[in-house]
Design an enzyme around this catalytic site. Structure first.
Site, mmCIF file in Angstrom:
data_model
loop_
_atom_site.group_PDB
_atom_site.id
_atom_site.type_symbol
_atom_site.label_atom_id
_atom_site.label_comp_id
_atom_site.label_asym_id
_atom_site.label_seq_id
_atom_site.Cartn_x
_atom_site.Cartn_y
_atom_site.Cartn_z
ATOM 1 N N GLN A 171 -4.524 4.396 0.618
ATOM 2 C CA GLN A 171 -2.843 4.685 0.645
ATOM 3 C C GLN A 171 -2.381 3.526 0.071
ATOM 4 O O GLN A 171 -1.148 3.346 -0.081
ATOM 5 C CB GLN A 171 -2.684 4.646 2.344
ATOM 6 N N ASP A 182 -2.142 -1.257 -4.616
ATOM 7 C CA ASP A 182 -2.332 -2.440 -5.318
ATOM 8 C C ASP A 182 -3.446 -2.692 -6.135
ATOM 9 O O ASP A 182 -3.676 -3.673 -6.739
ATOM 10 C CB ASP A 182 -2.328 -3.483 -4.271
ATOM 11 N N HIS A 209 -1.377 7.316 -2.586
ATOM 12 C CA HIS A 209 0.024 6.889 -2.784
ATOM 13 C C HIS A 209 0.164 6.578 -4.217
ATOM 14 O O HIS A 209 1.335 5.645 -4.421
ATOM 15 C CB HIS A 209 0.326 5.981 -1.578
ATOM 16 N N CYS A 233 9.821 7.830 -15.904
ATOM 17 C CA CYS A 233 11.186 8.215 -15.871
ATOM 18 C C CYS A 233 11.400 9.668 -15.012
ATOM 19 O O CYS A 233 10.789 10.748 -15.399
ATOM 20 C CB CYS A 233 11.795 8.190 -17.184
ATOM 21 N N CYS A 241 13.569 12.105 -17.902
ATOM 22 C CA CYS A 241 13.038 12.715 -19.100
ATOM 23 C C CYS A 241 11.361 12.654 -18.986
ATOM 24 O O CYS A 241 10.683 13.346 -19.877
ATOM 25 C CB CYS A 241 13.356 11.923 -20.349
ATOM 26 N N CYS A 298 15.488 6.574 -22.538
ATOM 27 C CA CYS A 298 16.664 7.588 -22.486
ATOM 28 C C CYS A 298 17.753 6.924 -21.594
ATOM 29 O O CYS A 298 18.834 7.430 -21.350
ATOM 30 C CB CYS A 298 16.328 8.744 -21.335
ATOM 31 N N GLY A 311 -8.456 -0.762 8.203
ATOM 32 C CA GLY A 311 -7.057 -1.396 8.160
ATOM 33 C C GLY A 311 -6.004 -0.254 7.914
ATOM 34 O O GLY A 311 -5.065 -0.613 7.123
ATOM 35 N N THR A 312 -5.979 0.927 8.628
ATOM 36 C CA THR A 312 -4.692 1.509 8.665
ATOM 37 C C THR A 312 -4.422 1.772 9.931
ATOM 38 O O THR A 312 -4.932 2.167 10.750
ATOM 39 C CB THR A 312 -4.826 2.894 7.920
ATOM 40 N N GLU A 364 -6.718 -4.058 15.649
ATOM 41 C CA GLU A 364 -6.193 -3.518 16.894
ATOM 42 C C GLU A 364 -6.297 -2.111 17.102
ATOM 43 O O GLU A 364 -6.740 -1.378 15.920
ATOM 44 C CB GLU A 364 -4.844 -3.988 17.184
HETATM 45 P P1 NAD Z 1 0.247 -0.079 8.399
HETATM 46 O O1 NAD Z 1 1.004 -1.519 7.931
HETATM 47 O O2 NAD Z 1 0.803 0.835 9.084
HETATM 48 O O3 NAD Z 1 -1.126 -0.635 9.159
HETATM 49 C C1 NAD Z 1 -2.003 -1.634 8.815
HETATM 50 C C2 NAD Z 1 -3.209 -1.776 9.858
HETATM 51 O O4 NAD Z 1 -4.051 -2.631 9.299
HETATM 52 C C3 NAD Z 1 -2.636 -1.823 11.210
HETATM 53 O O5 NAD Z 1 -3.158 -1.094 12.087
HETATM 54 C C4 NAD Z 1 -3.405 -3.435 11.519
HETATM 55 O O6 NAD Z 1 -3.582 -3.819 12.682
HETATM 56 C C5 NAD Z 1 -4.647 -3.480 10.724
HETATM 57 N N1 NAD Z 1 -4.863 -4.705 9.801
HETATM 58 C C6 NAD Z 1 -3.956 -5.707 9.601
HETATM 59 N N2 NAD Z 1 -4.790 -6.765 9.217
HETATM 60 C C7 NAD Z 1 -6.007 -6.190 9.085
HETATM 61 C C8 NAD Z 1 -7.351 -6.942 8.790
HETATM 62 N N3 NAD Z 1 -7.254 -8.251 8.054
HETATM 63 N N4 NAD Z 1 -8.439 -6.300 9.151
HETATM 64 C C9 NAD Z 1 -8.456 -5.143 9.541
HETATM 65 N N5 NAD Z 1 -7.360 -4.486 10.034
HETATM 66 C C10 NAD Z 1 -6.098 -5.023 9.650
HETATM 67 O O7 NAD Z 1 -0.518 0.327 7.010
HETATM 68 P P2 NAD Z 1 -0.974 1.823 6.566
HETATM 69 O O8 NAD Z 1 -1.589 2.479 7.659
HETATM 70 O O9 NAD Z 1 -1.749 1.577 5.169
HETATM 71 O O10 NAD Z 1 0.390 2.629 5.982
HETATM 72 C C11 NAD Z 1 1.487 1.732 5.584
HETATM 73 C C12 NAD Z 1 1.920 2.465 4.197
HETATM 74 O O11 NAD Z 1 2.455 1.445 3.407
HETATM 75 C C13 NAD Z 1 0.505 2.914 3.335
HETATM 76 O O12 NAD Z 1 1.375 4.178 3.014
HETATM 77 C C14 NAD Z 1 0.576 2.171 2.149
HETATM 78 O O13 NAD Z 1 0.733 2.873 1.080
HETATM 79 C C15 NAD Z 1 2.052 1.204 2.030
HETATM 80 N N6 NAD Z 1 1.615 -0.014 1.864
HETATM 81 C C16 NAD Z 1 0.551 -0.575 0.859
HETATM 82 C C17 NAD Z 1 0.422 -2.054 0.582
HETATM 83 C C18 NAD Z 1 -0.491 -2.079 -0.500
HETATM 84 O O14 NAD Z 1 -0.717 -1.434 -1.461
HETATM 85 N N7 NAD Z 1 -1.362 -3.201 -0.142
HETATM 86 C C19 NAD Z 1 1.008 -2.941 1.487
HETATM 87 C C20 NAD Z 1 1.780 -2.308 2.553
HETATM 88 C C21 NAD Z 1 2.102 -1.106 2.749
#
Ligand code: NAD
Length: 252
Positions: A104, A107, A122, A130, A133, A152, A189-190, A217
């Site tokens: 998601q 970066d 994402h 753009c 165009c 444009c 990490g989501t 968590e």
């Molecule tokens: P979120 O911020 O909702 O959740 C992040 C999760 O990662 C949390 O559950 C947290 O407990 C966990 N976390 C934090 N640090 C961690 C670590 N060191 N090790 C393991 N787990 C860890 O993020 P999401 O679920 O990805 O949703 C956020 C949206 O924002 C996504 O759609 C994403 O596209 C976007 N986003 C992207 C970036 C990026 O590209 N790096 C940064 C911020 C947000």
């Protein structure tokens, strides 16, 4: 500590005995690289409320305002280097144990860390389009000019999916196909709260995949879908998993 080692062993076992293995990653995997997730205290998102800035309607009505957020995000993203968790996933791919990452994140750090099979659910912040165009550009062409402007005359948008925009069709279709086929899914990490990416774990589970969740968590998945939950930093946990797999591979 012993319990965690056991969980890591169990996780290694599932990865080695499942096919295909997928990973769904989120902002948490890049926190150690210096890019804050949505929840981190004093992070980018305490300045820019995603509901106010990260929507397509906000961009259409006031692109200059939204570019303040993009600029700050770019400054973090372009400085960031892949961390241990990105590198471990790349290693698993090279060892033949990880078949695709659905990220998601926007970066580019999975690719920078050496992963080749990456679905950018994402989008990616290194290219711009753009909305009017349809011209496309590489971000570097603008040498930091903010906001970058199309030939444009309209302000360009990074090719990242904002709230209210559709997921790129190819990424969506491939992710669904892979989730249905998956033998195991690593959810790293989501918070799995952003739709439709948050349907991926349920789709995989309903089709027989084992769900392994790695997070600092518990999330709403932990008690509903997750088979193995390993609490901890993604880099620490993933290096444990890679070590366990290497040990098993060399003793076979
Ligand atoms: P979120 O911020 O909702 O959740 C992040 C999760 O990662 C949390 O559950 C947290 O407990 C966990 N976390 C934090 N640090 C961690 C670590 N060191 N090790 C393991 N787990 C860890 O993020 P999401 O679920 O990805 O949703 C956020 C949206 O924002 C996504 O759609 C994403 O596209 C976007 N986003 C992207 C970036 C990026 O590209 N790096 C940064 C911020 C947000």
């Amino acid at each position: 500590m012993k319990a965690r080692v056991k969980l890591i062993e169990k996780c290694a076992d599932v990865i080695m005995n499942s096919r295909p293995v997928l990973a769904l990653t989120g902002a948490g995997i890049s926190v150690e690289s210096g890019i804050p997730d949505f929840r981190g205290k004093n992070g980018l998102w305490s300045i820019y409320d995603p509901a106010e800035y990260a929507t397509i309607d906000a961009f259409r009505s006031n692109p200059e305002k939204v570019w303040k957020m993009f600029k700050d995000m770019d400054d973090l993203v372009f400085r960031a280097k892949p961390n241990m968790a990105h590198k471990c996933l790349a290693q698993l791919e090279k060892m033949g144990f990880l078949h695709y990452i659905i990220t998601q994140n926007i970066d580019n750090l999975h690719q920078a860390g050496g992963s080749e099979k990456v679905i950018e659910y994402h989008g990616n912040s290194t290219t711009l389009s753009c909305l009017y165009c349809k011209n496309r550009y590489i971000r570097d062409e603008f040498d930091g000019q903010t906001p970058p402007v199309c030939v444009c005359g309209k302000i360009l948008k990074p090719d990242v999916v904002l709230f209210g925009e559709a997921i790129p069709q190819e990424a969506l279709e491939l992710s669904i196909r892979l989730s249905v086929m998956a033998g195991a899914l690593l959810v790293v990490g989501t918070s799995a709260s952003v739709s439709p990416a948050n349907y991926i774990p349920a789709t995989a589970k309903q089709n027989g995949a084992k769900i392994i969740e790695i997070n600092l968590e518990r999330t709403h998945l932990t008690d509903s879908l997750t088979d193995i939950f390993i609490e901890g930093d993604a880099g620490d946990v993933m290096s444990g998993v890679v070590e366990a797999i290497k040990k098993r591979s060399s003793s076979n």
